[in-house]
Write a protein that holds these residues in place. Structure first.
Motif, PDB file in Angstrom:
ATOM      1  N   ASP A  80      13.730  59.424  82.164  1.00  0.00           N
ATOM      2  CA  ASP A  80      14.750  58.626  81.486  1.00  0.00           C
ATOM      3  C   ASP A  80      14.742  58.836  79.973  1.00  0.00           C
ATOM      4  O   ASP A  80      15.751  58.611  79.307  1.00  0.00           O
ATOM      5  CB  ASP A  80      14.542  57.134  81.767  1.00  0.00           C
ATOM      6  N   GLY A  81      13.595  59.188  79.420  1.00  0.00           N
ATOM      7  CA  GLY A  81      13.477  59.413  77.981  1.00  0.00           C
ATOM      8  C   GLY A  81      12.536  58.415  77.341  1.00  0.00           C
ATOM      9  O   GLY A  81      12.428  57.262  77.780  1.00  0.00           O
ATOM     10  N   TYR A  82      11.884  58.857  76.313  1.00  0.00           N
ATOM     11  CA  TYR A  82      10.877  58.042  75.618  1.00  0.00           C
ATOM     12  C   TYR A  82      10.793  58.507  74.177  1.00  0.00           C
ATOM     13  O   TYR A  82      11.411  59.526  73.797  1.00  0.00           O
ATOM     14  CB  TYR A  82       9.522  58.165  76.329  1.00  0.00           C
ATOM     15  N   ARG A  83      10.039  57.791  73.372  1.00  0.00           N
ATOM     16  CA  ARG A  83       9.905  58.124  71.947  1.00  0.00           C
ATOM     17  C   ARG A  83       8.433  58.250  71.576  1.00  0.00           C
ATOM     18  O   ARG A  83       7.605  57.446  72.033  1.00  0.00           O
ATOM     19  CB  ARG A  83      10.570  57.036  71.102  1.00  0.00           C
ATOM     20  N   ILE A  84       8.144  59.258  70.751  1.00  0.00           N
ATOM     21  CA  ILE A  84       6.824  59.411  70.155  1.00  0.00           C
ATOM     22  C   ILE A  84       6.979  59.125  68.664  1.00  0.00           C
ATOM     23  O   ILE A  84       7.822  59.732  68.003  1.00  0.00           O
ATOM     24  CB  ILE A  84       6.270  60.839  70.353  1.00  0.00           C
ATOM     25  N   VAL A  85       6.185  58.174  68.148  1.00  0.00           N
ATOM     26  CA  VAL A  85       6.261  57.775  66.736  1.00  0.00           C
ATOM     27  C   VAL A  85       4.869  57.828  66.143  1.00  0.00           C
ATOM     28  O   VAL A  85       3.895  57.425  66.791  1.00  0.00           O
ATOM     29  CB  VAL A  85       6.775  56.315  66.597  1.00  0.00           C
ATOM     30  N   THR A  86       4.770  58.312  64.899  1.00  0.00           N
ATOM     31  CA  THR A  86       3.524  58.147  64.167  1.00  0.00           C
ATOM     32  C   THR A  86       3.857  57.690  62.748  1.00  0.00           C
ATOM     33  O   THR A  86       4.685  58.304  62.071  1.00  0.00           O
ATOM     34  CB  THR A  86       2.664  59.435  64.188  1.00  0.00           C
ATOM     35  N   ASN A  87       3.293  56.579  62.341  1.00  0.00           N
ATOM     36  CA  ASN A  87       3.556  56.014  61.021  1.00  0.00           C
ATOM     37  C   ASN A  87       2.509  56.505  60.025  1.00  0.00           C
ATOM     38  O   ASN A  87       1.334  56.629  60.375  1.00  0.00           O
ATOM     39  CB  ASN A  87       3.523  54.480  61.084  1.00  0.00           C
ATOM     40  N   THR A  88       2.948  56.754  58.807  1.00  0.00           N
ATOM     41  CA  THR A  88       2.032  57.194  57.748  1.00  0.00           C
ATOM     42  C   THR A  88       2.265  56.352  56.499  1.00  0.00           C
ATOM     43  O   THR A  88       3.373  56.359  55.952  1.00  0.00           O
ATOM     44  CB  THR A  88       2.241  58.687  57.409  1.00  0.00           C
ATOM     45  N   GLY A  89       1.245  55.608  56.102  1.00  0.00           N
ATOM     46  CA  GLY A  89       1.285  54.892  54.828  1.00  0.00           C
ATOM     47  C   GLY A  89       1.948  53.522  54.895  1.00  0.00           C
ATOM     48  O   GLY A  89       2.473  53.093  55.924  1.00  0.00           O
ATOM     49  N   ASP A  90       1.889  52.854  53.752  1.00  0.00           N
ATOM     50  CA  ASP A  90       2.293  51.447  53.658  1.00  0.00           C
ATOM     51  C   ASP A  90       3.762  51.218  54.009  1.00  0.00           C
ATOM     52  O   ASP A  90       4.087  50.303  54.765  1.00  0.00           O
ATOM     53  CB  ASP A  90       2.038  50.928  52.239  1.00  0.00           C
ATOM     54  N   ARG A  91       4.647  52.033  53.448  1.00  0.00           N
ATOM     55  CA  ARG A  91       6.078  51.748  53.633  1.00  0.00           C
ATOM     56  C   ARG A  91       6.538  52.033  55.048  1.00  0.00           C
ATOM     57  O   ARG A  91       7.588  51.552  55.474  1.00  0.00           O
ATOM     58  CB  ARG A  91       6.917  52.515  52.615  1.00  0.00           C
ATOM     59  N   ALA A  92       5.749  52.802  55.800  1.00  0.00           N
ATOM     60  CA  ALA A  92       6.051  53.019  57.222  1.00  0.00           C
ATOM     61  C   ALA A  92       5.367  51.979  58.102  1.00  0.00           C
ATOM     62  O   ALA A  92       5.565  51.954  59.318  1.00  0.00           O
ATOM     63  CB  ALA A  92       5.636  54.420  57.634  1.00  0.00           C
ATOM     64  N   HIS A 102       2.410  56.603  68.915  1.00  0.00           N
ATOM     65  CA  HIS A 102       2.963  55.564  69.790  1.00  0.00           C
ATOM     66  C   HIS A 102       3.839  56.274  70.819  1.00  0.00           C
ATOM     67  O   HIS A 102       4.729  57.048  70.440  1.00  0.00           O
ATOM     68  CB  HIS A 102       3.860  54.604  69.013  1.00  0.00           C
ATOM     69  N   VAL A 103       3.624  56.002  72.094  1.00  0.00           N
ATOM     70  CA  VAL A 103       4.513  56.487  73.153  1.00  0.00           C
ATOM     71  C   VAL A 103       5.262  55.265  73.678  1.00  0.00           C
ATOM     72  O   VAL A 103       4.649  54.331  74.218  1.00  0.00           O
ATOM     73  CB  VAL A 103       3.726  57.168  74.292  1.00  0.00           C
ATOM     74  N   LEU A 104       6.575  55.259  73.444  1.00  0.00           N
ATOM     75  CA  LEU A 104       7.412  54.089  73.736  1.00  0.00           C
ATOM     76  C   LEU A 104       8.450  54.447  74.783  1.00  0.00           C
ATOM     77  O   LEU A 104       9.117  55.496  74.661  1.00  0.00           O
ATOM     78  CB  LEU A 104       8.135  53.633  72.467  1.00  0.00           C
ATOM     79  N   GLY A 105       8.619  53.584  75.769  1.00  0.00           N
ATOM     80  CA  GLY A 105       9.627  53.849  76.780  1.00  0.00           C
ATOM     81  C   GLY A 105       9.839  52.649  77.676  1.00  0.00           C
ATOM     82  O   GLY A 105       9.238  51.589  77.485  1.00  0.00           O
ATOM     83  N   GLY A 106      10.754  52.823  78.641  1.00  0.00           N
ATOM     84  CA  GLY A 106      11.009  51.759  79.607  1.00  0.00           C
ATOM     85  C   GLY A 106      12.163  50.859  79.234  1.00  0.00           C
ATOM     86  O   GLY A 106      12.469  49.903  79.951  1.00  0.00           O
ATOM     87  N   ARG A 107      12.802  51.124  78.089  1.00  0.00           N
ATOM     88  CA  ARG A 107      14.030  50.408  77.707  1.00  0.00           C
ATOM     89  C   ARG A 107      14.833  51.328  76.801  1.00  0.00           C
ATOM     90  O   ARG A 107      14.331  52.353  76.335  1.00  0.00           O
ATOM     91  CB  ARG A 107      13.716  49.088  76.993  1.00  0.00           C
ATOM     92  N   ASP A 108      16.102  50.938  76.543  1.00  0.00           N
ATOM     93  CA  ASP A 108      16.899  51.692  75.575  1.00  0.00           C
ATOM     94  C   ASP A 108      16.282  51.498  74.198  1.00  0.00           C
ATOM     95  O   ASP A 108      15.988  50.357  73.796  1.00  0.00           O
ATOM     96  CB  ASP A 108      18.348  51.198  75.571  1.00  0.00           C
ATOM     97  N   LEU A 109      16.097  52.579  73.487  1.00  0.00           N
ATOM     98  CA  LEU A 109      15.446  52.527  72.174  1.00  0.00           C
ATOM     99  C   LEU A 109      16.508  52.831  71.111  1.00  0.00           C
ATOM    100  O   LEU A 109      17.110  53.918  71.125  1.00  0.00           O
ATOM    101  CB  LEU A 109      14.311  53.545  72.114  1.00  0.00           C
ATOM    102  N   ALA A 110      16.719  51.887  70.212  1.00  0.00           N
ATOM    103  CA  ALA A 110      17.749  52.062  69.190  1.00  0.00           C
ATOM    104  C   ALA A 110      17.397  53.223  68.260  1.00  0.00           C
ATOM    105  O   ALA A 110      16.235  53.494  67.978  1.00  0.00           O
ATOM    106  CB  ALA A 110      17.886  50.775  68.373  1.00  0.00           C
ATOM    107  N   TRP A 111      18.443  53.913  67.800  1.00  0.00           N
ATOM    108  CA  TRP A 111      18.254  54.967  66.804  1.00  0.00           C
ATOM    109  C   TRP A 111      19.399  54.918  65.813  1.00  0.00           C
ATOM    110  O   TRP A 111      20.541  54.832  66.238  1.00  0.00           O
ATOM    111  CB  TRP A 111      18.187  56.357  67.462  1.00  0.00           C
ATOM    112  N   PRO A 112      19.137  54.930  64.502  1.00  0.00           N
ATOM    113  CA  PRO A 112      17.808  55.013  63.906  1.00  0.00           C
ATOM    114  C   PRO A 112      17.072  53.693  64.020  1.00  0.00           C
ATOM    115  O   PRO A 112      17.699  52.628  64.119  1.00  0.00           O
ATOM    116  CB  PRO A 112      18.101  55.343  62.430  1.00  0.00           C
ATOM    117  N   PRO A 113      15.738  53.738  63.992  1.00  0.00           N
ATOM    118  CA  PRO A 113      14.953  52.509  64.074  1.00  0.00           C
ATOM    119  C   PRO A 113      15.172  51.680  62.813  1.00  0.00           C
ATOM    120  O   PRO A 113      15.500  52.222  61.762  1.00  0.00           O
ATOM    121  CB  PRO A 113      13.512  53.000  64.171  1.00  0.00           C
ATOM    122  N   GLY A 114      14.964  50.391  62.895  1.00  0.00           N
ATOM    123  CA  GLY A 114      15.196  49.498  61.736  1.00  0.00           C
ATOM    124  C   GLY A 114      14.080  49.623  60.708  1.00  0.00           C
ATOM    125  O   GLY A 114      13.070  50.221  60.930  1.00  0.00           O
TER     126      GLY A 114
END
Ligand code: 5GP
Ligand code: ZN
Length: 114
Positions: A80-92, A102-114
């Motif tokens: 169905d599709g999933y998202r891989i995210v890695t945050n770097t630093g304070d503002r992220a 982060h491996v995220l899935g199982g629901r519709d994932l908004a893009w772009p993220p807030g």
């Protein structure tokens, strides 16, 4: 790193809901999931962020992506599709300074993220 939370989880000193483990990496469920599937993939060795990891051990960086893909398949979100995210630093909003995917899935994932 002795005072690092994710190093402690990788060593088994702090319990984690582990979904994958191998010589180089561990994957475990996020304690505060933001999606039905929310798994963190980490190297056992400590790197502060994705750039440090990729520069110092590109093969390990590639391995983590492969593990993320395997986790997505295991968790049945790959088709169905999933998202891989890695945050770097304070503002992220990087709150743990041990690189993690982060491996995220199982629901519709908004893009772009807030
Ligand atoms: P970051 O904000 O650094 O990108 O992501 C860190 C993630 O680690 C967050 O999603 C947070 O919920 C998760 N987390 C923080 N402490 C723990 C913990 O003790 N166990 C687990 N499984 N996840 C944690
Ligand atoms: Zn660490």
């Amino acid at each position: 790193m002795s005072d690092c939370l994710f190093c402690a989880i990788a060593r088994g000193d702090i319990p984690g809901d582990i979904v994958h483990s191998d010589k180089q990496s561990v994957a475990f469920r996020d304690i505060a999931p933001v999606a039905p599937v929310h798994v963190l993939v980490i190297p056992r060795e400590h790197y502060a962020n994705a750039a440090d990891l990729a520069r110092q051990d590109p093969a390990l960086a590639a391995h983590l992506l492969t593990v993320a893909a395997s986790v997505a398949e295991q968790e049945a979100v790959s088709a169905d599709g999933y998202r891989i995210v890695t945050n770097t630093g304070d503002r992220a909003g990087q709150s743990v300074r041990h690189v993690h995917l982060h491996v995220l899935g199982g629901r519709d994932l908004a893009w772009p993220p807030g």
